[in-house]
Scaffold this motif. Structure first.
Motif, PDB file in Angstrom:
ATOM      1  N   SER A 181       0.918  -1.291   0.065  1.00 48.15           N
ATOM      2  CA  SER A 181      -0.098  -0.188   0.058  1.00 48.15           C
ATOM      3  C   SER A 181       0.973   1.350  -0.101  1.00 48.15           C
ATOM      4  CB  SER A 181      -0.797   0.004   1.148  1.00 48.15           C
ATOM      5  OG  SER A 181      -0.264   0.076   2.448  1.00 48.15           O
TER       6      SER A 181
ATOM      7  N   ASP B 242      -1.929  -1.684  -9.845  1.00 49.06           N
ATOM      8  CA  ASP B 242      -3.018  -0.949  -9.315  1.00 49.06           C
ATOM      9  C   ASP B 242      -4.310  -1.655  -9.379  1.00 49.06           C
ATOM     10  OD1 ASP B 242      -1.077   1.236  -8.811  1.00 49.06           O
ATOM     11  OD2 ASP B 242      -1.063   1.920 -10.491  1.00 49.06           O
ATOM     12  N   ALA B 243      -4.486  -2.647  -9.916  1.00 44.09           N
ATOM     13  CA  ALA B 243      -5.648  -3.413 -10.098  1.00 44.09           C
ATOM     14  C   ALA B 243      -6.665  -3.268  -8.833  1.00 44.09           C
ATOM     15  CB  ALA B 243      -5.724  -4.821 -10.270  1.00 44.09           C
ATOM     16  N   THR B 244      -7.904  -2.951  -8.933  1.00 42.33           N
ATOM     17  CA  THR B 244      -8.991  -2.753  -7.813  1.00 42.33           C
ATOM     18  C   THR B 244      -9.850  -4.000  -7.626  1.00 42.33           C
ATOM     19  OG1 THR B 244     -10.392  -1.550  -9.218  1.00 42.33           O
ATOM     20  CG2 THR B 244      -8.951  -0.155  -8.201  1.00 42.33           C
ATOM     21  N   GLU B 245      -9.680  -4.935  -8.502  1.00 39.41           N
ATOM     22  CA  GLU B 245     -10.321  -5.981  -8.744  1.00 39.41           C
ATOM     23  C   GLU B 245      -9.693  -7.291  -9.310  1.00 39.41           C
ATOM     24  OE1 GLU B 245     -13.461  -5.651 -12.393  1.00 39.41           O
ATOM     25  OE2 GLU B 245     -14.051  -4.772 -10.228  1.00 39.41           O
TER      26      GLU B 245
ATOM     27  N   ALA C 269      -4.019 -10.296 -11.679  1.00 38.90           N
ATOM     28  CA  ALA C 269      -3.670  -9.484 -10.787  1.00 38.90           C
ATOM     29  C   ALA C 269      -4.683  -9.498  -9.850  1.00 38.90           C
ATOM     30  CB  ALA C 269      -3.751  -7.983 -11.470  1.00 38.90           C
TER      31      ALA C 269
ATOM     32  N   PRO D 223      -6.028  -7.885  -6.041  1.00 38.71           N
ATOM     33  CA  PRO D 223      -6.083  -6.910  -4.802  1.00 38.71           C
ATOM     34  C   PRO D 223      -5.819  -7.768  -3.658  1.00 38.71           C
ATOM     35  CG  PRO D 223      -8.069  -6.572  -5.999  1.00 38.71           C
ATOM     36  CD  PRO D 223      -7.340  -7.743  -6.800  1.00 38.71           C
TER      37      PRO D 223
ATOM     38  N   VAL E 149      -6.904  -7.441   0.024  1.00 40.32           N
ATOM     39  CA  VAL E 149      -7.558  -6.511   0.764  1.00 40.32           C
ATOM     40  C   VAL E 149      -7.542  -7.178   2.366  1.00 40.32           C
ATOM     41  CG1 VAL E 149      -9.678  -5.725   1.331  1.00 40.32           C
ATOM     42  CG2 VAL E 149      -9.096  -5.879  -0.941  1.00 40.32           C
TER      43      VAL E 149
ATOM     44  N   ARG F 218      -7.252  -1.769   1.467  1.00 39.97           N
ATOM     45  CA  ARG F 218      -6.150  -2.402   0.515  1.00 39.97           C
ATOM     46  C   ARG F 218      -4.905  -2.349   1.134  1.00 39.97           C
ATOM     47  NH1 ARG F 218      -5.582  -0.976  -5.751  1.00 39.97           N
ATOM     48  NH2 ARG F 218      -3.896  -2.175  -6.084  1.00 39.97           N
TER      49      ARG F 218
ATOM     50  N   GLY G 119      -2.486  -4.123  -0.891  1.00 33.58           N
ATOM     51  CA  GLY G 119      -1.361  -4.149  -1.789  1.00 33.58           C
ATOM     52  C   GLY G 119      -2.312  -4.874  -2.965  1.00 33.58           C
ATOM     53  N   THR G 120      -1.317  -5.345  -3.912  1.00 29.41           N
ATOM     54  CA  THR G 120      -1.697  -6.215  -5.172  1.00 29.41           C
ATOM     55  C   THR G 120      -0.615  -7.282  -5.475  1.00 29.41           C
ATOM     56  OG1 THR G 120      -2.443  -3.917  -5.887  1.00 29.41           O
ATOM     57  CG2 THR G 120      -2.268  -5.886  -7.296  1.00 29.41           C
TER      58      THR G 120
END
Length: 182
Positions: A92, A116-119, A136, A138, A140, A145, A147-148
């Motif tokens: 993060s 930077d993927a959010t899903e 990718a 994320p 949580v 969040r 990290g990824t």
């Protein structure tokens, strides 16, 4: 009455050769399509297995987003990945860790955006050497969040396998056609 150009036996032999050739083309196309699908599925399973390994190991030991870097670093050092596969973890705070060998993030256009993927998402990317398949995910923690995780693999070996298969099937088909029509 007008005479025909080719005798009946020659016309039958040509028709037979065309039918055998068409059948061989269908078999070659099906073989390549099934092999391509099998290789793609196998690669996706391999990428998903790396993600599952991270989630069931170090991700379970992360209690705060700040713990991700240490856990990811340990996991990346202890894990053995195939030579055509790379794993990246972005924390993060923006720190990016990578597995020891494999693909370079900077060499794959569009790969940086995966961090930077959010899903969870699958992407097909192009590198200078060969196509790349990436997953990718994320990371949580308590709706925050942390990290990824990105796992990517080159498809160069798939391309080589399909090329070798096509060569072999084409030679076998040509020999089969030659023997069938001789």
């Amino acid at each position: 009455m007008r005479g025909r150009g080719l005798p009946l036996t020659a016309r039958l032999a040509i028709t037979y050769a065309l039918l055998v050739g068409a059948t061989l083309l269908v078999v070659i196309a099906l073989t390549l399509q099934l092999t391509r699908a099998h290789l793609a599925t196998s690669l996706d399973r391999r990428l998903a297995a790396a993600v599952d390994s991270f989630k069931s190991g170090p991700a379970r030991r992360v209690e705060r987003p700040e713990d991700l870097e240490a856990q990811a670093r340990r996991w990346l050092q202890a894990s053995a990945f195939p030579g055509d596969q790379t794993v990246w973890v972005r924390t993060s705070d923006g720190t990016t860790l990578a597995s020891a060998a494999g693909l370079e993030l900077s060499e794959i256009p569009g790969a940086g955006a995966l961090l930077d993927a959010t899903e969870p998402s699958w992407k097909d990317l192009e590198s200078p050497d060969a196509p790349v398949r990436a997953l990718a995910v994320p990371l949580v923690l308590d709706r925050t969040r942390a990290g990824t995780l990105v796992v990517a693999s080159s498809r160069a070996s798939d391309r080589a396998t399909l090329g070798a298969l096509l060569s072999g099937v084409a030679v076998a088909g040509a020999l089969g056609l030659a023997f069938a029509t001789a």
